[in-house]
Design a protein around this motif. Structure first.
Motif, short mmCIF file in Angstrom:
data_model
loop_
_atom_site.label_atom_id
_atom_site.label_comp_id
_atom_site.label_asym_id
_atom_site.label_seq_id
_atom_site.Cartn_x
_atom_site.Cartn_y
_atom_site.Cartn_z
N VAL A 220 0.86 -1.18 0.00
CA VAL A 220 0.00 0.00 0.00
C VAL A 220 0.89 1.23 0.00
O VAL A 220 1.75 1.39 0.87
CB VAL A 220 -0.93 0.01 1.23
N LYS A 221 0.70 2.08 -1.02
CA LYS A 221 1.52 3.27 -1.17
C LYS A 221 0.63 4.51 -1.17
O LYS A 221 -0.56 4.41 -1.44
CB LYS A 221 2.27 3.24 -2.51
N PHE A 222 1.23 5.65 -0.94
CA PHE A 222 0.47 6.90 -1.10
C PHE A 222 1.44 8.01 -1.43
O PHE A 222 2.64 7.91 -1.13
CB PHE A 222 -0.35 7.23 0.15
N GLN B 196 -0.88 -1.90 -4.87
CA GLN B 196 -0.14 -2.56 -5.94
C GLN B 196 0.23 -3.97 -5.51
O GLN B 196 0.56 -4.20 -4.34
CB GLN B 196 1.13 -1.73 -6.19
N GLU B 197 0.18 -4.88 -6.43
CA GLU B 197 0.61 -6.26 -6.20
C GLU B 197 2.02 -6.26 -5.61
O GLU B 197 2.89 -5.53 -6.08
CB GLU B 197 0.64 -6.96 -7.57
N TYR B 198 2.24 -7.04 -4.55
CA TYR B 198 3.57 -7.14 -3.97
C TYR B 198 4.37 -8.15 -4.78
O TYR B 198 3.96 -9.29 -4.94
CB TYR B 198 3.49 -7.59 -2.50
N ILE B 199 5.50 -7.71 -5.33
CA ILE B 199 6.31 -8.60 -6.15
C ILE B 199 7.39 -9.24 -5.27
O ILE B 199 8.18 -8.52 -4.64
CB ILE B 199 6.99 -7.83 -7.30
N PHE B 200 7.39 -10.56 -5.21
CA PHE B 200 8.45 -11.26 -4.47
C PHE B 200 9.64 -11.43 -5.39
O PHE B 200 9.51 -11.96 -6.49
CB PHE B 200 7.95 -12.62 -3.97
N ALA C 118 16.11 -4.17 -7.91
CA ALA C 118 17.25 -3.76 -8.75
C ALA C 118 16.87 -2.45 -9.42
O ALA C 118 15.87 -2.38 -10.13
CB ALA C 118 17.56 -4.83 -9.79
N TYR C 119 17.65 -1.43 -9.16
CA TYR C 119 17.38 -0.11 -9.73
C TYR C 119 18.32 0.06 -10.91
O TYR C 119 19.53 0.12 -10.73
CB TYR C 119 17.59 0.98 -8.66
N LEU C 120 17.74 0.13 -12.11
CA LEU C 120 18.54 0.14 -13.33
C LEU C 120 18.76 1.58 -13.77
O LEU C 120 17.80 2.34 -13.95
CB LEU C 120 17.80 -0.63 -14.43
N TYR D 196 18.66 0.56 0.53
CA TYR D 196 18.84 -0.08 1.83
C TYR D 196 17.75 0.52 2.71
O TYR D 196 17.81 1.70 3.07
CB TYR D 196 20.24 0.25 2.35
N GLU D 197 16.73 -0.29 2.99
CA GLU D 197 15.51 0.26 3.58
C GLU D 197 15.27 -0.27 4.99
O GLU D 197 15.41 -1.46 5.27
CB GLU D 197 14.31 -0.09 2.68
N SER D 198 14.85 0.67 5.84
CA SER D 198 14.57 0.33 7.22
C SER D 198 13.06 0.22 7.40
O SER D 198 12.32 1.09 6.97
CB SER D 198 15.11 1.44 8.12
N PHE E 113 8.26 -0.98 -10.96
CA PHE E 113 7.17 -0.35 -10.22
C PHE E 113 7.27 1.16 -10.24
O PHE E 113 6.37 1.84 -9.76
CB PHE E 113 7.06 -0.89 -8.78
N GLU E 114 8.34 1.71 -10.81
CA GLU E 114 8.46 3.17 -10.85
C GLU E 114 9.54 3.58 -11.84
O GLU E 114 10.42 2.79 -12.14
CB GLU E 114 8.85 3.69 -9.46
N ILE E 115 9.46 4.84 -12.30
CA ILE E 115 10.55 5.38 -13.12
C ILE E 115 10.87 6.78 -12.62
O ILE E 115 9.97 7.51 -12.20
CB ILE E 115 10.19 5.38 -14.62
P1 AMP Z 1 8.92 3.40 -4.14
O1 AMP Z 1 8.78 4.57 -3.21
O2 AMP Z 1 7.73 3.16 -5.00
O3 AMP Z 1 10.21 3.49 -4.92
O4 AMP Z 1 9.05 2.08 -3.24
C1 AMP Z 1 9.83 2.00 -2.07
C2 AMP Z 1 10.19 0.57 -1.76
O5 AMP Z 1 9.03 -0.23 -1.59
C3 AMP Z 1 10.97 -0.15 -2.85
O6 AMP Z 1 12.34 0.09 -2.82
C4 AMP Z 1 10.67 -1.61 -2.56
O7 AMP Z 1 11.44 -2.14 -1.51
C5 AMP Z 1 9.26 -1.55 -2.09
N1 AMP Z 1 8.31 -1.80 -3.19
C6 AMP Z 1 7.70 -0.86 -3.95
N2 AMP Z 1 6.84 -1.44 -4.82
C7 AMP Z 1 6.89 -2.77 -4.61
C8 AMP Z 1 6.20 -3.89 -5.16
N3 AMP Z 1 5.27 -3.74 -6.11
N4 AMP Z 1 6.49 -5.11 -4.67
C9 AMP Z 1 7.42 -5.26 -3.69
N5 AMP Z 1 8.08 -4.26 -3.11
C10 AMP Z 1 7.84 -3.01 -3.55
#
Ligand code: AMP
Ligand code: AMP
Length: 368
Positions: A156-158, A206-210, A214-216, A236-238, A316-318
């Motif tokens: 869940v994002k916002f 958004q669907e959680y991707i297992f 990798a940030y290209l 590197y996330e806390s 999931f983002e650009i």
């Molecule tokens: P974002 O702010 O969208 O770049 O996402 C922050 C972090 O959330 C990413 O670095 C991932 O660890 C995690 N994340 C975001 N989207 C997904 C996804 N769809 N599935 C799994 N992990 C995600």
């Protein structure tokens, strides 16, 4: 929009090309940008609060400074005049976009900027970025309009979650236990962020991707008309990146769930057989950008992906400008070193493009 473009072209025309100043806001990837500019022989300027400027001075990357207490003051005509007086080329980064907003950058900031300011909305607006990526053939996670439709693990994002703060994962099982899914989730976010429920922005499910993140990183050069692959990092996330240190039984006992606040970045090299796909994705994204907003993508950009166990690369983002993940490879990384045959990093590559454009009389091609 058209008017501002013409105005910027006139400003560039009036610039003293022997006295260009590379400037950025003191935050995010400013060390990278300013050091790169110095290496390529440019004068540097950092814009920021007194204490932040002091930090950059300690690293020796500041030739000139411009103190502002509020970054929005950059839109003040007097400040803009001062910067133009110094023949400033601004380099946008994550904080730059966050502080000024894409609307103001497109309509009020009348200072030449490296890159395409008209593509920035495509990174900030989830619908626009999905349009860009999907039409470029990039695979993305599923999204859910309503929590009631969720049938798999989701994140869940916002909007406005600085560096992932407040994001969380939800399983279908957890949702099945509650009566009102929306109330349950809003309360959870309110608790995590300290904000009142009615102040919360719309949620994005958004669907959680297992897989592994990798940030290209790419760099599109309008001068060479080529997409360069510059390297890979991961955030590197806390606390998500440390959960493995806590036994599963303890996690259950304490009801811990992962959070995604970015605290730094880690470099990666890819399994080599993934690289052809990575290059193809970059080529398609650059090509599509040109069709979406002229002059297309200019300079560094980053595709934020998860790579699954069956080696699908799901984005999931650009980000349509330099990202902080490029800070990991000053002065170089293996791919950049092999490609350029010298140490290279994002800040230096930006300055190199500006230097080459000045040499070839093509500044107008790389600035908006
Ligand atoms: P974002 O702010 O969208 O770049 O996402 C922050 C972090 O959330 C990413 O670095 C991932 O660890 C995690 N994340 C975001 N989207 C997904 C996804 N769809 N599935 C799994 N992990 C995600
Ligand atoms: P800061 O100056 O650290 O407060 O960061 C300003 C903005 O840049 C915030 O929106 C952060 O989320 C973002 N940011 C800073 N560092 C990183 C990083 N290493 N990766 C991703 N985003 C970052």
């Amino acid at each position: 929009m058209g008017d501002l473009r013409a105005e910027i072209r006139d400003i560039i025309y009036d610039y003293d090309e022997d006295r260009i100043t590379i400037a950025t806001i003191g935050s995010h990837s400013a060390l990278n940008i300013l050091r790169g500019a110095q290496e390529e022989g440019f004068r540097t300027l950092v814009i920021g609060t007194k204490d932040r400027i002091k930090m950059y001075q300690r690293f020796g990357v500041v030739d000139l400074e411009y103190t502002l207490n509020n970054m929005k003051d950059m839109l003040d005509p007097k400040v803009q005049d001062d910067l133009k007086e110094l023949n400033v080329i601004l380099i946008p980064h994550g904080s730059f976009v966050a502080y000024l907003g894409t609307d103001a950058i497109q309509h009020e900031l009348k200072i030449p900027m490296f890159g395409n300011r008209y593509l920035l909305p495509y990174e900030s607006d989830r619908k626009l970025s999905a349009d860009w990526l999907k039409t470029a053939g990039v695979e993305m996670p599923r999204t859910f309009e309503s929590l009631d439709d969720v049938d798999r693990p989701v994140i869940v994002k916002f909007d406005g979650a600085g560096g992932g703060r407040g994001y969380f994962m939800l399983s279908e099982e957890e949702l099945q236990k509650v009566e009102n899914r929306t109330d349950y989730v809003l309360q959870k976010i309110s608790k995590a962020t300290g904000k009142k429920i009615k102040e919360l922005p719309p949620l994005f499910i958004q669907e959680y991707i297992f897989g592994v993140p990798a940030y290209l990183h790419y760099f599109y050069s309008p001068l060479k008309e080529e997409t360069e692959f510059m390297g890979v990092d991961r955030r590197y996330e806390s606390s998500v990146d440390n959960l493995g240190r806590i036994p599963a039984s303890k996690q259950l006992e304490t009801n811990i769930s992962p959070t995604y606040t970015v605290v730094g970045n880690i470099p990666i090299v890819l399994r080599e057989s993934l690289i052809p796909k990575v290059l193809e994705m970059g080529d398609n994204i650059s090509k599509r950008a040109y069709e979406l907003a002229e002059p297309g993508i200019v300079g560094p950009y980053c595709l934020e992906t998860m790579i699954t166990e069956d080696l699908r690369i799901i984005a999931f983002e650009i980000s349509a400008r330099i990202v902080a993940g490029t800070n990991v490879w000053i002065p170089s990384n293996p791919y950049a070193y092999i490609y350029y045959k010298e140490p290279m990093y994002a800040g230096k590559r930006i300055a190199r493009e500006i230097k080459n454009a000045l040499r070839d009389g093509m500044l107008g091609e790389i600035l908006t």
